[in-house]
Design a protein around this motif. Structure first.
Motif, short mmCIF file in Angstrom:
data_model
loop_
_atom_site.label_atom_id
_atom_site.label_comp_id
_atom_site.label_asym_id
_atom_site.label_seq_id
_atom_site.Cartn_x
_atom_site.Cartn_y
_atom_site.Cartn_z
N ASP A 47 0.81 -1.21 0.00
CA ASP A 47 0.00 0.00 0.00
C ASP A 47 0.85 1.27 0.00
N SER A 48 2.11 1.16 0.41
CA SER A 48 2.98 2.34 0.48
C SER A 48 3.66 2.67 -0.84
N TYR A 49 3.62 1.78 -1.83
CA TYR A 49 4.27 2.05 -3.11
C TYR A 49 3.45 3.04 -3.92
N SER A 50 3.95 4.21 -4.36
CA SER A 50 5.30 4.65 -4.09
C SER A 50 5.25 6.03 -3.43
N ALA A 51 4.95 6.03 -2.14
CA ALA A 51 4.79 7.27 -1.40
C ALA A 51 6.05 8.12 -1.39
N TRP A 52 7.21 7.49 -1.62
CA TRP A 52 8.48 8.22 -1.57
C TRP A 52 8.72 9.08 -2.80
N ALA A 53 8.02 8.84 -3.88
CA ALA A 53 8.26 9.56 -5.13
C ALA A 53 7.60 10.93 -5.09
N PRO A 54 8.25 11.96 -5.62
CA PRO A 54 7.65 13.30 -5.64
C PRO A 54 6.28 13.30 -6.28
N GLY A 55 5.33 13.90 -5.60
CA GLY A 55 3.97 13.98 -6.12
C GLY A 55 3.09 12.80 -5.78
N ASN A 56 3.67 11.73 -5.23
CA ASN A 56 2.89 10.55 -4.86
C ASN A 56 2.52 10.58 -3.38
N SER A 57 1.50 9.83 -3.02
CA SER A 57 1.07 9.79 -1.62
C SER A 57 0.91 8.37 -1.10
N GLY A 58 1.25 7.37 -1.94
CA GLY A 58 1.06 5.97 -1.55
C GLY A 58 -0.17 5.40 -2.23
N GLY A 59 -0.10 4.12 -2.56
CA GLY A 59 -1.23 3.47 -3.20
C GLY A 59 -1.21 3.51 -4.71
N GLU A 60 -0.21 4.19 -5.29
CA GLU A 60 -0.16 4.31 -6.75
C GLU A 60 -0.01 2.95 -7.43
N SER A 61 0.84 2.09 -6.89
CA SER A 61 1.03 0.77 -7.50
C SER A 61 -0.24 -0.06 -7.42
N GLU A 62 -0.87 -0.10 -6.26
CA GLU A 62 -2.12 -0.85 -6.13
C GLU A 62 -3.17 -0.34 -7.10
N THR A 63 -3.24 0.97 -7.26
CA THR A 63 -4.24 1.56 -8.16
C THR A 63 -4.02 1.11 -9.59
N ILE A 64 -2.77 1.13 -10.04
CA ILE A 64 -2.47 0.70 -11.41
C ILE A 64 -2.77 -0.79 -11.58
N ILE A 65 -2.38 -1.59 -10.62
CA ILE A 65 -2.67 -3.04 -10.70
C ILE A 65 -4.18 -3.27 -10.72
N GLY A 66 -4.91 -2.53 -9.90
CA GLY A 66 -6.36 -2.66 -9.89
C GLY A 66 -6.97 -2.29 -11.23
N GLN A 67 -6.47 -1.24 -11.84
CA GLN A 67 -6.98 -0.83 -13.16
C GLN A 67 -6.65 -1.90 -14.20
N TRP A 68 -5.47 -2.48 -14.10
CA TRP A 68 -5.10 -3.55 -15.03
C TRP A 68 -5.99 -4.77 -14.84
#
Length: 315
Positions: A47-68
């Motif tokens: 759930d934390s991927y990729s909160a460390w990246a500028p502009g991200n807040s966490g959950g970006e990876s899960e969201t993309i996988i969910g869309q896929w």
């Protein structure tokens, strides 16, 4: 195929840490399509991927996988995710574990998480509370199976004891840092507890932050654009480079990539079920898939084990 809990997967897990980070949505979809098209079924995220990246807040990876998942509706897809490091859901208290799981379910667009890991141990929360919380998620049908990541052998044993005392689902998998150049902790401590409780080991950093792809062969590579380059090149010692040279020869003999040889060695280690490896580009996927299928000869395995014994350097 290899077995983790009650599901069978190709002995390779696609790491989702790059999705929404070094791979945008389109690139991530292409990688996922290539992985699944090549027989891959097991995808790992947090759930934390990729909160460390500028502009991200966490959950970006899960969201993309969910869309896929929603777009492709792939058969036999198994998705693992983790809790404890999302900025909005830190730690492993019962309330947090439940809330984070529900948020992950929403981002993934699924009714049940296949494999749910405690990402890092939480010394601020009694382990009994965490164990019960994970057990309740399984009992309530929100999680299929439980895993632990970055836990010590003693804490894994304690989790097993508590789960049996509480009568809740026991972990089926352990996710540790393990690869050809980082071996000691897993082989001395984690593998024995995995064997004791028949737990599947699913290693991360299987390619040593890229070093075991053969890409980084000198300290000069630290200036490359890859976010992990500086860490990877710390393995580029004389011993580490001798290992890469040997892996290159073996890869050439098998007609595959250096990365595939690293993964092939790792997947046959005791208790290992499916090494995790990530790809930001489609052209990297074939080499990773080869790692699930290449069979190393006995002398090749022995040579790699000997060359990497005792470590080569530390990232």
């Amino acid at each position: 195929m290899t077995r983790i809990g009650d599901f069978d997967v190709l002995p390779l897990c696609l790491g989702g840490n790059v999705f929404g980070y070094t791979a945008d949505r389109d690139a991530s979809f292409a990688v996922l399509d290539a992985f699944h098209g090549g027989g891959g079924t097991f995808v790992d995220t947090a759930d934390s991927y990729s909160a460390w990246a500028p502009g991200n807040s966490g959950g970006e990876s899960e969201t993309i996988i969910g869309q896929w998942l929603a777009s492709r509706r792939p058969e036999n897809a198994i998705v693992a995710t983790k809790v404890s490091q999302h900025p909005d859901f830190p730690g492993l208290s019962a309330a947090n574990v439940r809330a984070a799981a529900e948020a992950s379910l929403g981002r993934l667009g699924v009714d049940r998480i296949d494999l749910y890991y405690a990402h890092f141990d939480d010394p601020e929360t009694p382990l009994a509370e965490t164990v019960q919380a994970f057990g309740d998620l399984v009992s309530d049908g929100l999680v299929r199976a439980v895993g632990v990541s970055n836990y010590s052998a003693d804490r894994i044993r304690e989790w097993m004891r508590l789960s049996r005392e509480q009568g809740v689902a026991e972990p089926v998998a352990i996710q540790p840092h393990y690869n050809l150049v980082h071996r000691a902790d897993v082989e001395e401590h984690i593998a024995p507890v995995a064997a004791e409780f028949a737990l599947a080991v699913v290693p991360y950093f299987s390619l040593a932050k890229g070093f075991l792809t053969g890409k980084y062969r000198s300290a000069d590579a630290a200036g490359q654009a890859s976010p992990r380059a500086a860490a990877a090149v710390s393995y580029a010692t004389p011993k580490g480079l001798a290992l890469i040279d040997a892996m290159t020869q073996i890869a050439d003999a098998h007609g595959t990539s250096v990365a595939a040889i690293a993964l092939a060695w790792l997947r046959i280690q005791p208790t290992v079920a499916a090494p995790i490896a990530s790809a930001s580009r489609v052209d990297q996927v074939v080499g990773l898939l080869d790692g699930a299928r290449v069979d190393l000869a006995g002398d090749e395995i022995a040579a790699l084990s000997e060359l990497s014994a005792g470590g080569v350097g530390s990232a």
